[in-house]
Design a protein around this motif. Structure first.
Motif, PDB file in Angstrom:
ATOM      1  N   PHE A  32      -0.812  -1.322  -1.713  1.00 58.30           N
ATOM      2  CA  PHE A  32      -0.092  -0.159  -1.239  1.00 58.30           C
ATOM      3  C   PHE A  32       0.764   0.380  -2.370  1.00 58.30           C
ATOM      4  O   PHE A  32       1.260  -0.367  -3.210  1.00 58.30           O
ATOM      5  CB  PHE A  32       0.780  -0.531  -0.029  1.00 58.30           C
ATOM      6  CG  PHE A  32       0.035  -1.352   0.978  1.00 58.30           C
ATOM      7  CD1 PHE A  32       0.343  -2.686   1.179  1.00 58.30           C
ATOM      8  CD2 PHE A  32      -1.015  -0.796   1.696  1.00 58.30           C
ATOM      9  CE1 PHE A  32      -0.367  -3.449   2.094  1.00 58.30           C
ATOM     10  CE2 PHE A  32      -1.732  -1.554   2.608  1.00 58.30           C
ATOM     11  CZ  PHE A  32      -1.395  -2.890   2.811  1.00 58.30           C
ATOM     12  N   TYR A  33       0.963   1.718  -2.339  1.00 59.43           N
ATOM     13  CA  TYR A  33       1.620   2.403  -3.444  1.00 59.43           C
ATOM     14  C   TYR A  33       2.517   3.513  -2.917  1.00 59.43           C
ATOM     15  O   TYR A  33       2.263   4.090  -1.860  1.00 59.43           O
ATOM     16  CB  TYR A  33       0.580   3.062  -4.364  1.00 59.43           C
ATOM     17  CG  TYR A  33      -0.542   2.160  -4.825  1.00 59.43           C
ATOM     18  CD1 TYR A  33      -1.623   1.880  -3.993  1.00 59.43           C
ATOM     19  CD2 TYR A  33      -0.531   1.607  -6.103  1.00 59.43           C
ATOM     20  CE1 TYR A  33      -2.656   1.050  -4.414  1.00 59.43           C
ATOM     21  CE2 TYR A  33      -1.566   0.786  -6.529  1.00 59.43           C
ATOM     22  CZ  TYR A  33      -2.627   0.516  -5.680  1.00 59.43           C
ATOM     23  OH  TYR A  33      -3.640  -0.300  -6.097  1.00 59.43           O
ATOM     24  N   TRP A  34       3.533   3.816  -3.710  1.00 62.13           N
ATOM     25  CA  TRP A  34       4.297   5.041  -3.532  1.00 62.13           C
ATOM     26  C   TRP A  34       4.286   5.814  -4.846  1.00 62.13           C
ATOM     27  O   TRP A  34       4.498   5.236  -5.914  1.00 62.13           O
ATOM     28  CB  TRP A  34       5.737   4.771  -3.110  1.00 62.13           C
ATOM     29  CG  TRP A  34       5.881   4.366  -1.678  1.00 62.13           C
ATOM     30  CD1 TRP A  34       6.038   3.098  -1.199  1.00 62.13           C
ATOM     31  CD2 TRP A  34       5.888   5.230  -0.539  1.00 62.13           C
ATOM     32  NE1 TRP A  34       6.125   3.119   0.168  1.00 62.13           N
ATOM     33  CE2 TRP A  34       6.053   4.418   0.604  1.00 62.13           C
ATOM     34  CE3 TRP A  34       5.783   6.608  -0.355  1.00 62.13           C
ATOM     35  CZ2 TRP A  34       6.105   4.923   1.900  1.00 62.13           C
ATOM     36  CZ3 TRP A  34       5.831   7.129   0.926  1.00 62.13           C
ATOM     37  CH2 TRP A  34       5.994   6.292   2.038  1.00 62.13           C
ATOM     38  N   CYS A  92       2.342   8.217  -0.166  1.00 62.13           N
ATOM     39  CA  CYS A  92       1.919   6.838   0.017  1.00 62.13           C
ATOM     40  C   CYS A  92       0.421   6.756  -0.259  1.00 62.13           C
ATOM     41  O   CYS A  92      -0.323   7.721  -0.009  1.00 62.13           O
ATOM     42  CB  CYS A  92       2.216   6.416   1.453  1.00 62.13           C
ATOM     43  SG  CYS A  92       1.618   4.781   1.921  1.00 62.13           S
ATOM     44  N   ALA A  93      -0.030   5.649  -0.780  1.00 58.63           N
ATOM     45  CA  ALA A  93      -1.457   5.458  -1.018  1.00 58.63           C
ATOM     46  C   ALA A  93      -1.818   4.005  -0.761  1.00 58.63           C
ATOM     47  O   ALA A  93      -0.955   3.121  -0.796  1.00 58.63           O
ATOM     48  CB  ALA A  93      -1.825   5.845  -2.457  1.00 58.63           C
ATOM     49  N   SER A  94      -3.098   3.776  -0.496  1.00 52.55           N
ATOM     50  CA  SER A  94      -3.559   2.405  -0.334  1.00 52.55           C
ATOM     51  C   SER A  94      -4.940   2.260  -0.947  1.00 52.55           C
ATOM     52  O   SER A  94      -5.649   3.240  -1.154  1.00 52.55           O
ATOM     53  CB  SER A  94      -3.571   1.994   1.143  1.00 52.55           C
ATOM     54  OG  SER A  94      -4.552   2.714   1.875  1.00 52.55           O
ATOM     55  N   SER A  95      -5.277   1.010  -1.250  1.00 59.04           N
ATOM     56  CA  SER A  95      -6.603   0.731  -1.775  1.00 59.04           C
ATOM     57  C   SER A  95      -7.080  -0.600  -1.220  1.00 59.04           C
ATOM     58  O   SER A  95      -6.292  -1.431  -0.786  1.00 59.04           O
ATOM     59  CB  SER A  95      -6.612   0.723  -3.305  1.00 59.04           C
ATOM     60  OG  SER A  95      -5.780  -0.287  -3.798  1.00 59.04           O
ATOM     61  N   GLU A  96      -8.374  -0.788  -1.327  1.00 62.57           N
ATOM     62  CA  GLU A  96      -9.007  -1.840  -0.559  1.00 62.57           C
ATOM     63  C   GLU A  96      -8.886  -3.220  -1.197  1.00 62.57           C
ATOM     64  O   GLU A  96      -8.672  -4.214  -0.520  1.00 62.57           O
ATOM     65  CB  GLU A  96     -10.484  -1.489  -0.369  1.00 62.57           C
ATOM     66  CG  GLU A  96     -11.221  -2.370   0.606  1.00 62.57           C
ATOM     67  CD  GLU A  96     -12.629  -1.837   0.868  1.00 62.57           C
ATOM     68  OE1 GLU A  96     -13.344  -2.460   1.655  1.00 62.57           O
ATOM     69  OE2 GLU A  96     -12.990  -0.783   0.288  1.00 62.57           O
ATOM     70  N   LYS A 103     -10.016   3.607  -6.680  1.00 58.01           N
ATOM     71  CA  LYS A 103     -10.072   4.606  -5.623  1.00 58.01           C
ATOM     72  C   LYS A 103      -8.879   4.422  -4.705  1.00 58.01           C
ATOM     73  O   LYS A 103      -8.857   3.502  -3.884  1.00 58.01           O
ATOM     74  CB  LYS A 103     -11.365   4.517  -4.819  1.00 58.01           C
ATOM     75  CG  LYS A 103     -11.466   5.641  -3.792  1.00 58.01           C
ATOM     76  CD  LYS A 103     -12.819   5.698  -3.130  1.00 58.01           C
ATOM     77  CE  LYS A 103     -12.912   6.886  -2.179  1.00 58.01           C
ATOM     78  NZ  LYS A 103     -14.232   6.999  -1.526  1.00 58.01           N
ATOM     79  N   LEU A 104      -7.911   5.286  -4.875  1.00 65.14           N
ATOM     80  CA  LEU A 104      -6.760   5.299  -3.992  1.00 65.14           C
ATOM     81  C   LEU A 104      -6.980   6.323  -2.895  1.00 65.14           C
ATOM     82  O   LEU A 104      -7.564   7.379  -3.120  1.00 65.14           O
ATOM     83  CB  LEU A 104      -5.491   5.674  -4.758  1.00 65.14           C
ATOM     84  CG  LEU A 104      -5.021   4.760  -5.878  1.00 65.14           C
ATOM     85  CD1 LEU A 104      -3.677   5.231  -6.406  1.00 65.14           C
ATOM     86  CD2 LEU A 104      -4.936   3.328  -5.411  1.00 65.14           C
TER      87      LEU A 104
END
Lengths: 115, 113
Positions: A32-34, A92-96, A103-104
């Motif tokens: 998870f990202y901001w 906000c972003a997420s990746s697998e 790939k976000l």
């Protein structure tokens, strides 16, 4: 297609107040990202989070900022005492998986206005 | 430190014309390169990426980009613009093993009928 959800879409606060921005990442994602984008400026990385701890953070992410995954679905960004210069769009972003920076998936953002 | 420069904050093309959005980067190590697109009131969406292998990469919606190491460039192209391509496009770079993306300042593409 699954998506990252951010709430609220707009938030107005007074300088010095605490704000919490909320995100629901895609359910099977692990990273998870901001990011944030001040009006007219570049999108900037704030922090990445994995396995309930910060894995990487930028110089922007100082002691005024914190992140948390309080339950199995939400991911939050807290700003303890907001400043005028915190006004920005926060994404906000997420990746697998471990190579997920390839790939976000981004949410549509929360526009934070500090008055 | 890595950085990304996108030449042209606004690009306007006619429908059916070639789209060319420019991106140059600097990185001390072989980079991973990305193009993201943002439609109004939406989040950023990955168009395409280069990590290793073939330097010409194809993405969604007919876009492609070519990694040119000698020119430190990763320009985005599409042979024929469509009205629905109007959006803001962001080039980004990361280093292998790091999570943070460094974004360019974005290019707003307008498509004229």
């Amino acid at each position: 297609e699954p998506e990252v959800t951010q709430t609220p879409s707009h938030q107005v606060t007074q300088m010095g107040q605490e704000v919490i921005l909320r995100c629901v990442p895609i359910s099977n994602h692990l990273y998870f990202y901001w990011y944030r984008q001040i009006l007219g400026q570049k999108v900037e990385f704030l922090v990445s989070f994995y396995n309930n701890e910060i894995s990487e953070k930028s110089e922007i992410f100082d002691d005024q900022f914190s992140v948390e995954r309080p339950d199995g679905s939400n991911f939050t960004l807290k700003i303890r005492s907001t400043k005028l210069e915190d006004s920005a769009m926060y994404f906000c972003a997420s990746s697998e998986d471990a190579r997920g920076y390839e790939k976000l998936f981004f949410g549509s953002g929360t526009q934070l206005s500090v008055l | 430190a890595q950085s990304v420069t996108q030449l042209g904050s606004h690009v306007s093309v006619s429908e059916g014309a070639l789209v060319l959005l420019r991106c140059n980067y600097s990185s001390s190590v072989p980079p991973y390169l990305f193009w993201y697109v943002q439609y109004p009131n939406q989040g950023l969406q990955l168009l395409l990426k280069y990590t290793t292998g073939a330097t010409l990469v194809k993405g969604i919606n007919g876009f492609e980009a070519e990694f040119k190491k000698s020119e430190t460039s990763f320009h985005l192209t599409k042979p024929s613009a469509h009205m629905s391509d109007a959006a803001e496009y962001f080039c980004a770079v990361s280093e292998a093993g790091r999570r943070a993306l460094t974004f360019g300042s974005g290019t707003r593409l307008q498509v004229q009928p």
